[in-house]
Design a protein around this motif. Structure first.
Motif, short mmCIF file in Angstrom:
data_model
loop_
_atom_site.label_atom_id
_atom_site.label_comp_id
_atom_site.label_asym_id
_atom_site.label_seq_id
_atom_site.Cartn_x
_atom_site.Cartn_y
_atom_site.Cartn_z
N SER A 83 6.63 10.44 4.95
CA SER A 83 5.33 10.79 4.39
C SER A 83 5.48 11.65 3.15
CB SER A 83 4.47 11.50 5.46
OG SER A 83 4.93 12.82 5.70
N GLU A 134 0.85 -1.19 0.00
CA GLU A 134 0.00 0.00 0.00
C GLU A 134 0.89 1.24 0.00
OE1 GLU A 134 -3.87 1.95 0.32
OE2 GLU A 134 -3.16 -0.04 -0.28
N GLN A 144 9.56 4.99 -1.50
CA GLN A 144 9.10 3.82 -0.74
C GLN A 144 9.55 2.53 -1.42
OE1 GLN A 144 4.82 3.60 -0.41
NE2 GLN A 144 4.85 1.59 0.58
N CYS A 169 2.52 4.52 0.96
CA CYS A 169 2.51 5.22 2.25
C CYS A 169 1.67 6.48 2.19
CB CYS A 169 3.94 5.57 2.65
SG CYS A 169 4.93 4.15 3.15
N HIS A 170 1.66 7.15 1.03
CA HIS A 170 0.92 8.40 0.95
C HIS A 170 -0.59 8.20 1.05
CE1 HIS A 170 -0.31 7.66 -3.24
NE2 HIS A 170 0.93 7.31 -3.51
N LYS A 171 -1.05 6.96 0.90
CA LYS A 171 -2.47 6.68 1.06
C LYS A 171 -2.84 6.36 2.50
CE LYS A 171 -3.63 5.09 -3.61
NZ LYS A 171 -4.24 3.99 -4.42
N THR A 172 -1.85 6.14 3.33
CA THR A 172 -2.12 5.78 4.72
C THR A 172 -1.93 6.95 5.67
OG1 THR A 172 0.17 5.05 5.08
CG2 THR A 172 -1.39 3.41 4.26
N CYS A 173 -1.66 8.14 5.12
CA CYS A 173 -1.51 9.31 5.98
C CYS A 173 -2.21 10.50 5.33
CB CYS A 173 -0.02 9.63 6.23
SG CYS A 173 0.84 10.22 4.76
N SER A 174 -2.52 11.48 6.12
CA SER A 174 -3.21 12.67 5.61
C SER A 174 -2.23 13.77 5.25
CB SER A 174 -4.20 13.19 6.66
OG SER A 174 -3.52 13.51 7.86
N GLU A 198 9.38 9.61 10.52
CA GLU A 198 8.02 9.30 10.06
C GLU A 198 7.48 10.40 9.16
OE1 GLU A 198 5.83 8.79 13.63
OE2 GLU A 198 6.64 6.79 14.08
N GLU A 238 6.19 7.58 -3.70
CA GLU A 238 5.97 6.14 -3.88
C GLU A 238 7.25 5.44 -4.34
OE1 GLU A 238 2.82 3.66 -6.50
OE2 GLU A 238 2.00 5.35 -5.37
N ARG A 256 0.22 15.21 -0.30
CA ARG A 256 -1.23 15.38 -0.48
C ARG A 256 -1.70 16.74 0.02
NH1 ARG A 256 -4.38 11.35 -2.15
NH2 ARG A 256 -3.46 9.28 -2.31
#
Length: 349
Positions: free
Chosen positions: A311, A108, A142, A110-115, A307, A139, A119
């Motif tokens: 992101s 998945e 990652q 990483c940019h989809k799992t954080c706000s 962390e 991505e 983004r």
């Protein structure tokens, strides 16, 4: 090819990279990065290709890949758009797929799992195609972190290695095709129907991301071997833009928007690492701004800093040591004030 010439007076010398990028020799980038270009010859090559029907009419196996690869190096140093599209050895394009999908990595993003991360640029009326390109960079960083965890095994898989190199080229090509901050506003924003002050502020945020990403890609994800003049050109520009945004925020009744501060923190970290071997005053300036930003964001540990960096775009093996060194330097900085430098424009062939 005449465009790639061996002029003893223009031999490029490998210099120090403040980062420690992995995969420098992937697709022999550490070799091709030394190649210098005669601009007249390079323009002649492009004219010949156009006169003979265009890039996609080239039939010689591997020639389109080589041309597109070399054009990436040329464009990366000059901050221009590449002359040719990215293709693999068979002349095929990967289209608009995201890096993890191209690489067939079942993770998945990483940019989809954080706000947070890139983004946050969406809140600034920046076009989605631009935000998507920055997310591709995140991505791919990652993907590098995943790839190097089992480096020996992965490097023994020839097709996977080729695919990884081609994906790196594709991401670099997409980054180079982003509009420059000085391009017409309609190239960057969904709408220009905003107050002048707001447009200026949001354009500065785009500019600071654009500059930091140029440094990050050429030093970490598409690492070229001869970059000191490149850093000397971009770092003062990045410094000036960071300072301008912070001044605007200070004048806006102490505005402290966390999304902009996080973006600035990533950009300041990248700039500060790149400034390691430059003027001590510049490095100190970046360390002090880093401290101001992480205190404003209440970041109290290096783990939390890592962390937040991931992101955005961060390769642990290539950035952690240098980033931690800057983090510790920032801990010791008490205060710093100095006039901003004027960028030294350096032409790189």
């Amino acid at each position: 090819m005449l465009a790639i010439h061996d002029d003893i007076q223009e031999i490029l010398v490998k210099d120090y990279n403040p980062f420690n990028p992995p995969l420098r020799d992937l697709q022999e980038l550490d070799f091709y990065g030394f190649i210098s270009f005669h601009p007249v010859h390079w323009n002649a090559v492009q004219d010949l290709i156009v006169q003979n029907g265009g890039f996609h009419t080239i039939k010689l196996f591997g020639a389109p890949w080589m041309l597109s690869y070399i054009s990436l190096k040329y464009a990366s140093l000059l901050c221009t758009k590449p002359a040719f599209p990215v293709v693999d050895a068979e002349g095929k394009s990967c289209g608009s797929l995201s890096p993890l999908r191209i690489l067939r990595i079942p993770a998945e993003p990483c940019h989809k799992t954080c706000s947070g991360g890139f983004r946050q640029l969406q809140t600034l009326q920046i076009k989605w195609t631009i935000v998507r390109t920055f997310l591709d960079l995140s991505e791919f960083a990652q993907a590098i972190r995943i790839f190097v965890k089992n480096l020996k095994q992965n490097m023994s898989d020839g097709p996977a290695v080729d695919r990884f190199g081609d994906t790196r080229n594709e991401v670099q090509h997409r980054m180079l095709c982003l509009p420059k901050p000085d391009d017409p506003l309609g190239f960057i924003f969904n709408t220009c129907d905003m107050p002048g002050k707001q447009i200026a502020r949001e354009l500065d945020v785009y500019r600071v991301c654009w500059l930091a990403a140029r440094i990050f890609t050429t030093h970490v994800t598409f690492p070229l071997p001869c970059l000191r003049p490149f850093r000397e050109n971009l770092l003062p520009q990045l410094q000036g833009t960071i300072s301008k945004i912070l001044d605007h925020q200070a004048n806006d009744n102490g505005s402290n928007e966390s999304d902009v501060l996080e973006i600035l923190l990533w950009c300041t970290m990248i700039g500060g690492i790149a400034a390691e071997d430059g003027a001590p005053a510049r490095r100190l300036w970046y360390a002090f701004q880093l401290k101001r930003l992480y205190l404003s964001l209440n970041i109290q540990s290096w783990t939390r800093m890592q962390e937040l960096m991931r992101s955005f775009a961060w390769v642990d093996v290539g950035c952690d040591n240098a980033g931690y060194s800057l983090w510790m330097e920032a801990q010791r900085v008490e205060d710093y004030r100095a006039p901003l430098e004027e960028p030294c424009v350096v032409e790189i062939a």
